[in-house]
Design a protein around this motif. Structure first.
Motif, PDB file in Angstrom:
ATOM      1  N   ALA A 108       0.843  -1.194   0.000  1.00  0.00           N
ATOM      2  CA  ALA A 108       0.000   0.000   0.000  1.00  0.00           C
ATOM      3  C   ALA A 108       0.877   1.242   0.000  1.00  0.00           C
ATOM      4  O   ALA A 108       1.852   1.330   0.748  1.00  0.00           O
ATOM      5  CB  ALA A 108      -0.892  -0.007   1.238  1.00  0.00           C
ATOM      6  N   ALA A 109       0.526   2.213  -0.844  1.00  0.00           N
ATOM      7  CA  ALA A 109       1.296   3.454  -0.954  1.00  0.00           C
ATOM      8  C   ALA A 109       1.267   4.252   0.340  1.00  0.00           C
ATOM      9  O   ALA A 109       2.219   4.963   0.652  1.00  0.00           O
ATOM     10  CB  ALA A 109       0.761   4.302  -2.103  1.00  0.00           C
ATOM     11  N   GLY A 110       0.205   4.134   1.099  1.00  0.00           N
ATOM     12  CA  GLY A 110       0.079   4.851   2.365  1.00  0.00           C
ATOM     13  C   GLY A 110      -1.272   5.528   2.475  1.00  0.00           C
ATOM     14  O   GLY A 110      -1.962   5.728   1.477  1.00  0.00           O
ATOM     15  N   SER A 125      11.939  -1.692  -5.430  1.00  0.00           N
ATOM     16  CA  SER A 125      11.691  -3.105  -5.728  1.00  0.00           C
ATOM     17  C   SER A 125      10.253  -3.535  -5.426  1.00  0.00           C
ATOM     18  O   SER A 125       9.890  -4.674  -5.662  1.00  0.00           O
ATOM     19  CB  SER A 125      12.655  -3.981  -4.922  1.00  0.00           C
ATOM     20  N   ILE A 126       9.450  -2.615  -4.930  1.00  0.00           N
ATOM     21  CA  ILE A 126       8.085  -2.941  -4.516  1.00  0.00           C
ATOM     22  C   ILE A 126       7.080  -2.173  -5.351  1.00  0.00           C
ATOM     23  O   ILE A 126       7.241  -0.978  -5.595  1.00  0.00           O
ATOM     24  CB  ILE A 126       7.901  -2.654  -3.017  1.00  0.00           C
ATOM     25  N   MET A 127       6.034  -2.863  -5.810  1.00  0.00           N
ATOM     26  CA  MET A 127       4.960  -2.197  -6.534  1.00  0.00           C
ATOM     27  C   MET A 127       4.099  -1.455  -5.521  1.00  0.00           C
ATOM     28  O   MET A 127       3.450  -2.059  -4.668  1.00  0.00           O
ATOM     29  CB  MET A 127       4.102  -3.203  -7.305  1.00  0.00           C
ATOM     30  N   SER A 128       4.107  -0.143  -5.612  1.00  0.00           N
ATOM     31  CA  SER A 128       3.362   0.719  -4.702  1.00  0.00           C
ATOM     32  C   SER A 128       1.979   0.987  -5.278  1.00  0.00           C
ATOM     33  O   SER A 128       1.844   1.449  -6.411  1.00  0.00           O
ATOM     34  CB  SER A 128       4.123   2.037  -4.516  1.00  0.00           C
ATOM     35  N   VAL A 129       0.940   0.715  -4.485  1.00  0.00           N
ATOM     36  CA  VAL A 129      -0.438   0.833  -4.950  1.00  0.00           C
ATOM     37  C   VAL A 129      -1.164   1.940  -4.182  1.00  0.00           C
ATOM     38  O   VAL A 129      -1.316   1.851  -2.964  1.00  0.00           O
ATOM     39  CB  VAL A 129      -1.200  -0.501  -4.786  1.00  0.00           C
ATOM     40  N   ALA A 130      -1.610   2.943  -4.915  1.00  0.00           N
ATOM     41  CA  ALA A 130      -2.420   4.015  -4.343  1.00  0.00           C
ATOM     42  C   ALA A 130      -3.889   3.657  -4.490  1.00  0.00           C
ATOM     43  O   ALA A 130      -4.246   2.712  -5.185  1.00  0.00           O
ATOM     44  CB  ALA A 130      -2.121   5.332  -5.055  1.00  0.00           C
ATOM     45  N   ALA A 131      -4.740   4.449  -3.859  1.00  0.00           N
ATOM     46  CA  ALA A 131      -6.186   4.221  -3.932  1.00  0.00           C
ATOM     47  C   ALA A 131      -6.845   5.319  -4.747  1.00  0.00           C
ATOM     48  O   ALA A 131      -6.463   6.494  -4.674  1.00  0.00           O
ATOM     49  CB  ALA A 131      -6.789   4.189  -2.535  1.00  0.00           C
ATOM     50  N   ILE A 132      -7.862   4.921  -5.532  1.00  0.00           N
ATOM     51  CA  ILE A 132      -8.683   5.870  -6.257  1.00  0.00           C
ATOM     52  C   ILE A 132     -10.139   5.677  -5.859  1.00  0.00           C
ATOM     53  O   ILE A 132     -10.517   4.630  -5.327  1.00  0.00           O
ATOM     54  CB  ILE A 132      -8.523   5.728  -7.792  1.00  0.00           C
ATOM     55  N   ASN A 133     -10.939   6.688  -6.139  1.00  0.00           N
ATOM     56  CA  ASN A 133     -12.360   6.600  -5.820  1.00  0.00           C
ATOM     57  C   ASN A 133     -13.171   6.233  -7.058  1.00  0.00           C
ATOM     58  O   ASN A 133     -12.608   5.942  -8.121  1.00  0.00           O
ATOM     59  CB  ASN A 133     -12.849   7.907  -5.181  1.00  0.00           C
ATOM     60  N   ASN A 145       2.958   9.992  -4.735  1.00  0.00           N
ATOM     61  CA  ASN A 145       4.341  10.436  -4.924  1.00  0.00           C
ATOM     62  C   ASN A 145       4.951   9.709  -6.114  1.00  0.00           C
ATOM     63  O   ASN A 145       4.285   8.903  -6.756  1.00  0.00           O
ATOM     64  CB  ASN A 145       5.157  10.222  -3.639  1.00  0.00           C
ATOM     65  N   ASP A 146       6.204   9.987  -6.391  1.00  0.00           N
ATOM     66  CA  ASP A 146       6.852   9.418  -7.576  1.00  0.00           C
ATOM     67  C   ASP A 146       7.220   7.953  -7.449  1.00  0.00           C
ATOM     68  O   ASP A 146       7.744   7.363  -8.388  1.00  0.00           O
ATOM     69  CB  ASP A 146       8.076  10.244  -7.968  1.00  0.00           C
ATOM     70  N   GLU A 147       6.935   7.321  -6.322  1.00  0.00           N
ATOM     71  CA  GLU A 147       7.173   5.889  -6.165  1.00  0.00           C
ATOM     72  C   GLU A 147       5.898   5.057  -6.367  1.00  0.00           C
ATOM     73  O   GLU A 147       5.944   3.837  -6.393  1.00  0.00           O
ATOM     74  CB  GLU A 147       7.781   5.570  -4.788  1.00  0.00           C
ATOM     75  N   VAL A 148       4.744   5.719  -6.509  1.00  0.00           N
ATOM     76  CA  VAL A 148       3.487   5.000  -6.748  1.00  0.00           C
ATOM     77  C   VAL A 148       3.521   4.445  -8.160  1.00  0.00           C
ATOM     78  O   VAL A 148       3.792   5.163  -9.120  1.00  0.00           O
ATOM     79  CB  VAL A 148       2.264   5.914  -6.545  1.00  0.00           C
ATOM     80  N   ASP A 149       3.265   3.146  -8.278  1.00  0.00           N
ATOM     81  CA  ASP A 149       3.308   2.469  -9.578  1.00  0.00           C
ATOM     82  C   ASP A 149       1.937   2.300 -10.214  1.00  0.00           C
ATOM     83  O   ASP A 149       1.824   2.251 -11.443  1.00  0.00           O
ATOM     84  CB  ASP A 149       3.934   1.073  -9.413  1.00  0.00           C
ATOM     85  N   ILE A 150       0.911   2.155  -9.405  1.00  0.00           N
ATOM     86  CA  ILE A 150      -0.409   1.808  -9.905  1.00  0.00           C
ATOM     87  C   ILE A 150      -1.444   2.279  -8.887  1.00  0.00           C
ATOM     88  O   ILE A 150      -1.135   2.436  -7.707  1.00  0.00           O
ATOM     89  CB  ILE A 150      -0.519   0.282 -10.154  1.00  0.00           C
TER      90      ILE A 150
END
Length: 155
Positions: A108-110, A125-133, A145-150
């Protein structure tokens, strides 16, 4: 069914692990939730790192839990957790899991709604996942941030 313990893996006093596992393993039916389990054959290896209050333990416990999943044959490890503490040791560990064991690490991105880094998601090395509505906008609580992948539905 992991052995690393912040308590019995079958007892989720906080509910977070059950929610995440249920979301991942949900199959297409009339209940309204659809995960990534296309055929009902998904195997979960659950290792508990949260205590009954939803607090997670030491970073070394997380690394041990990930190693246990790898040793059990996992090809994807999901970590719905994070914190602001950076560790070069942890970064090296996760990088090694990806490079040497070819295991996709997802986190989880946070949930602080800002652009600060959260770890382990912000390790490269980790796929960072953000949440969308529902409108495909970044959820107000999600890190961006710039580390969020998807990004994926999270509201």
């Amino acid at each position: 069914t992991g052995s690393l313990t912040a308590g019995d893996w079958k007892e989720d006093g906080h509910g977070h692990g059950t929610h995440v596992a249920g979301t991942i393993a949900a199959i297409h039916n009339s209940d309204g939730v659809l995960g990534v389990n296309r055929n009902g054959e998904l195997k979960l290896h659950i290792v508990k790192v949260f205590d009954k209050n939803g607090s997670w333990t030491w970073g070394s416990h997380l690394m041990s839990a990930v190693q246990e999943c790898v040793d059990a044959g996992a090809n994807v490890v999901n970590m719905s957790l994070g914190g602001s503490g950076y560790s070069s040791f942890a970064e090296g560990f996760f990088s090694s899991i990806l490079e040497n064991d070819n295991v996709l690490l997802v986190a989880a991105a946070g949930n602080h709604g800002n652009d600060m880094y959260s770890y382990p998601a912000s390790f490269s090395s980790i796929m960072s996942v953000a949440a969308i509505n529902i409108n495909n906008d970044i959820a107000n609580f999600s890190q961006h941030n710039d580390e969020v992948d998807i990004a994926a539905p999270g509201v």
